[in-house]
Design a protein around this motif. Structure first.
Motif, short mmCIF file in Angstrom:
data_model
loop_
_atom_site.label_atom_id
_atom_site.label_comp_id
_atom_site.label_asym_id
_atom_site.label_seq_id
_atom_site.Cartn_x
_atom_site.Cartn_y
_atom_site.Cartn_z
N GLN A 225 49.48 57.06 35.86
CA GLN A 225 48.29 56.20 35.91
C GLN A 225 47.07 56.86 35.28
O GLN A 225 46.14 56.17 34.84
N ARG A 226 47.07 58.17 35.18
CA ARG A 226 45.92 58.86 34.58
C ARG A 226 45.83 58.61 33.08
O ARG A 226 44.77 58.82 32.47
N THR A 227 46.93 58.13 32.48
CA THR A 227 46.88 57.71 31.08
C THR A 227 45.94 56.53 30.91
O THR A 227 45.12 56.49 29.98
N ASP A 228 46.02 55.55 31.80
CA ASP A 228 45.11 54.41 31.76
C ASP A 228 43.68 54.83 32.08
O ASP A 228 42.72 54.25 31.55
N ILE A 229 43.53 55.82 32.96
CA ILE A 229 42.18 56.31 33.29
C ILE A 229 41.53 56.92 32.06
O ILE A 229 40.34 56.68 31.78
N TYR A 230 42.30 57.69 31.29
CA TYR A 230 41.76 58.26 30.04
C TYR A 230 41.32 57.13 29.09
O TYR A 230 40.20 57.18 28.54
N ALA A 231 42.19 56.15 28.90
CA ALA A 231 41.87 55.06 27.97
C ALA A 231 40.62 54.32 28.42
O ALA A 231 39.75 53.97 27.60
N LEU A 232 40.49 54.07 29.74
CA LEU A 232 39.30 53.39 30.23
C LEU A 232 38.07 54.27 30.04
O LEU A 232 36.96 53.77 29.80
N GLY A 233 38.24 55.59 30.11
CA GLY A 233 37.14 56.49 29.81
C GLY A 233 36.65 56.34 28.38
O GLY A 233 35.45 56.34 28.11
N ILE A 234 37.59 56.18 27.44
CA ILE A 234 37.20 55.97 26.04
C ILE A 234 36.55 54.60 25.87
O ILE A 234 35.58 54.45 25.11
N VAL A 235 37.05 53.60 26.60
CA VAL A 235 36.40 52.28 26.59
C VAL A 235 34.96 52.41 27.09
O VAL A 235 34.03 51.83 26.51
N MET A 236 34.76 53.15 28.17
CA MET A 236 33.41 53.36 28.70
C MET A 236 32.52 54.05 27.68
O MET A 236 31.35 53.69 27.50
N TYR B 172 40.04 61.66 36.97
CA TYR B 172 40.14 61.02 38.27
C TYR B 172 41.62 60.89 38.61
O TYR B 172 42.43 60.49 37.76
N PRO B 173 42.02 61.16 39.83
CA PRO B 173 43.45 61.06 40.17
C PRO B 173 43.93 59.62 40.24
O PRO B 173 45.11 59.35 39.99
N THR B 174 43.04 58.69 40.57
CA THR B 174 43.40 57.27 40.70
C THR B 174 42.25 56.41 40.20
O THR B 174 41.10 56.87 40.10
N MET B 175 42.55 55.15 39.94
CA MET B 175 41.49 54.20 39.59
C MET B 175 40.55 53.99 40.76
O MET B 175 39.35 53.74 40.58
N ASP B 176 41.06 54.08 41.99
CA ASP B 176 40.19 53.93 43.16
C ASP B 176 39.09 54.99 43.15
O ASP B 176 37.95 54.73 43.53
N ALA B 177 39.45 56.22 42.75
CA ALA B 177 38.45 57.29 42.69
C ALA B 177 37.41 57.00 41.61
O ALA B 177 36.21 57.26 41.80
N LEU C 110 33.35 47.11 34.08
CA LEU C 110 34.30 48.22 34.11
C LEU C 110 34.89 48.40 35.50
O LEU C 110 36.05 48.78 35.65
N ARG C 111 34.10 48.11 36.51
CA ARG C 111 34.60 48.20 37.88
C ARG C 111 35.72 47.18 38.12
O ARG C 111 36.75 47.49 38.72
N HIS C 112 35.52 45.95 37.66
CA HIS C 112 36.56 44.92 37.80
C HIS C 112 37.83 45.32 37.06
O HIS C 112 38.95 45.15 37.56
N ALA C 113 37.65 45.86 35.85
CA ALA C 113 38.82 46.30 35.07
C ALA C 113 39.56 47.42 35.79
O ALA C 113 40.80 47.42 35.87
N ALA C 114 38.81 48.38 36.32
CA ALA C 114 39.44 49.50 37.04
C ALA C 114 40.15 49.02 38.29
O ALA C 114 41.24 49.51 38.63
N ASN C 115 39.57 48.07 38.99
CA ASN C 115 40.23 47.51 40.18
C ASN C 115 41.56 46.86 39.83
O ASN C 115 42.56 47.03 40.53
N ALA C 116 41.57 46.09 38.74
CA ALA C 116 42.80 45.43 38.31
C ALA C 116 43.86 46.44 37.93
O ALA C 116 45.04 46.33 38.31
N LEU C 117 43.47 47.46 37.17
CA LEU C 117 44.43 48.48 36.75
C LEU C 117 44.91 49.29 37.95
O LEU C 117 46.07 49.69 38.02
N GLY C 118 44.03 49.51 38.91
CA GLY C 118 44.44 50.20 40.13
C GLY C 118 45.50 49.42 40.88
O GLY C 118 46.46 49.99 41.43
N ALA C 119 45.35 48.10 40.92
CA ALA C 119 46.36 47.25 41.57
C ALA C 119 47.69 47.37 40.84
O ALA C 119 48.76 47.40 41.48
N ALA C 120 47.65 47.43 39.51
CA ALA C 120 48.88 47.60 38.74
C ALA C 120 49.53 48.94 39.07
O ALA C 120 50.75 49.03 39.28
N HIS C 121 48.73 49.98 39.15
CA HIS C 121 49.27 51.31 39.43
C HIS C 121 49.93 51.36 40.81
O HIS C 121 50.94 52.05 41.00
#
Length: 358
Positions: free
Chosen positions: A231-242, A300-305, A153-164
């Motif tokens: 970008q918080r839309t992707d954060i929500y979706a990753l939360g559901i993935v988690m 979270y405000p960003t994927m980095d957070a 999940l960390r790798h996925a969040a890092n990739a999505l953060g780069a996209a954002h």
């Protein structure tokens, strides 16, 4: 040097240091599994020769091919002819290549080339990935242990953060779009796939008011009502993935149809993950619930957070997720359509709209 068993590559060795298999000089398509196809031998762009069939998605088929310039295997994704004539579908298909080029992150699948077949169907030439999606893993194993899940999940969040950071929102984050590279059951890398629904915040034109995009089980409240999102839309979706990765279940169930799931994403707080899996680490639960808050300002405000909190799980440092919420955790629709849609979803669940409460 290439290991045909785990698909790792090394500068110089005779045997794979990881699994002991004898190494080959370079990857070869004959070493890769694929299924027969009538397109075998077809050459695209005077360069790529199709060798086998790998699979399909909703609108495209994927083939194993060989790049005749360097003799390396690639995957070619071809949009089905039935969809190739729709301009909006073609735009979304090609957006994957544009997004990958803009982001350029090691945890995002690489797109090497684009082209068009003689029948007008566009295709993408992509890196060949060996392994399985997180969706495949979860359908087989149901739950992933924290020791593996947190790095994935960390790798996925890092990739999505780069996209954002370059203004791209994925909008379809789900287990089937997170690819675990390596032997099934023993991944060593993660790749984020399918930016076909991605939105570039610097551009407009692919979002239609009243038309929700994404996958129902992972859609944020703002997606449900076709509101503006970030970008918080992707954060929500990753939360559901988690949530699904750690518990083996999704937070919201279908009652009659998909509309019920959408309504719950918008209006119903998810059951605590520990209610599904009592032994779950409370700190992991806090991270999941923080990412999946209804109000975007409570996430979270960003994927980095989010990555910061995933890193803190391995220490005694307090989590960002444990800070008190600043706002009531309900989604406030912004657009005219969103407000009307929200009223409909309240009625769908037999609830009283907030404007009529107390």
């Amino acid at each position: 040097m290439f290991c045909a068993r785990c698909h790792r590559e090394y500068d110089a060795a005779r045997f794979c240091p990881y699994d002991g298999a004898e190494l080959h000089d370079a990857p070869q398509t004959t070493l890769f599994a694929s299924r027969p196809t009538r397109r075998r031998g077809e050459i695209l762009g005077d360069r790529y020769i199709i060798c086998g069939y790998l699979g399909r998605g909703a609108m495209a088929k994927v083939y194993l091919a060989e790049d005749r310039q360097n003799l390396r295997p690639v995957a070619i994704k071809i949009l089905e002819p039935a969809h190739a004539g729709a301009q909006r579908t073609r735009e979304r298909f090609l957006r994957e290549a544009q997004a990958a080029a803009m982001i350029g992150h090691p945890n995002i699948v690489r797109v090497f080339d684009v082209g068009q077949r003689s029948d007008g169907s566009p295709y993408l030439v992509m890196e060949y990935l060996f392994g399985e999606s997180l969706g495949d893993w979860l359908r087989r194993e149901r739950v992933m242990d924290a020791e593996l899940a947190v790095p994935v999940l960390r790798h996925a969040a890092n990739a999505l953060g780069a996209a954002h950071r370059v203004g791209i929102i994925h909008r379809d984050v789900k287990p089937d779009n997170l690819f675990l590279v390596g032997q099934p059951g023993d991944p060593y890398a993660v790749k984020v796939l399918d930016f076909g629904l991605a939105k570039n915040t610097a551009q407009a034109g692919l979002t239609v008011t009243g038309f929700a995009v994404g996958t129902v089980e992972y859609m944020s409240p703002e997606q449900v009502v076709s509101d503006l999102h970030d970008q918080r839309t992707d954060i929500y979706a990753l939360g559901i993935v988690m949530y699904r990765t750690f518990t083996g279940s999704l937070p919201f169930a279908r009652i009659e149809d998909d509309t019920d799931i959408l309504a719950q994403h918008l209006l119903v707080a998810p059951p605590p993950p520990s209610q599904v899996k009592p032994e779950l680490d409370p700190r992991i639960e806090s991270v999941i619930l923080k990412a999946a808050r209804k109000h975007p300002d409570n996430r979270y405000p960003t994927m980095d957070a989010l990555v910061e909190d995933l890193d803190r799980l391995a220490s005694d440092r307090p989590l960002l997720a444990d800070a008190p919420l600043q706002l009531t955790d309900t989604y406030e629709p912004r657009g005219v359509f969103a407000r009307r849609a929200t009223t409909y979803f309240y009625k769908r669940l037999g609830m009283l709209p907030r404007s009529l409460q107390g």
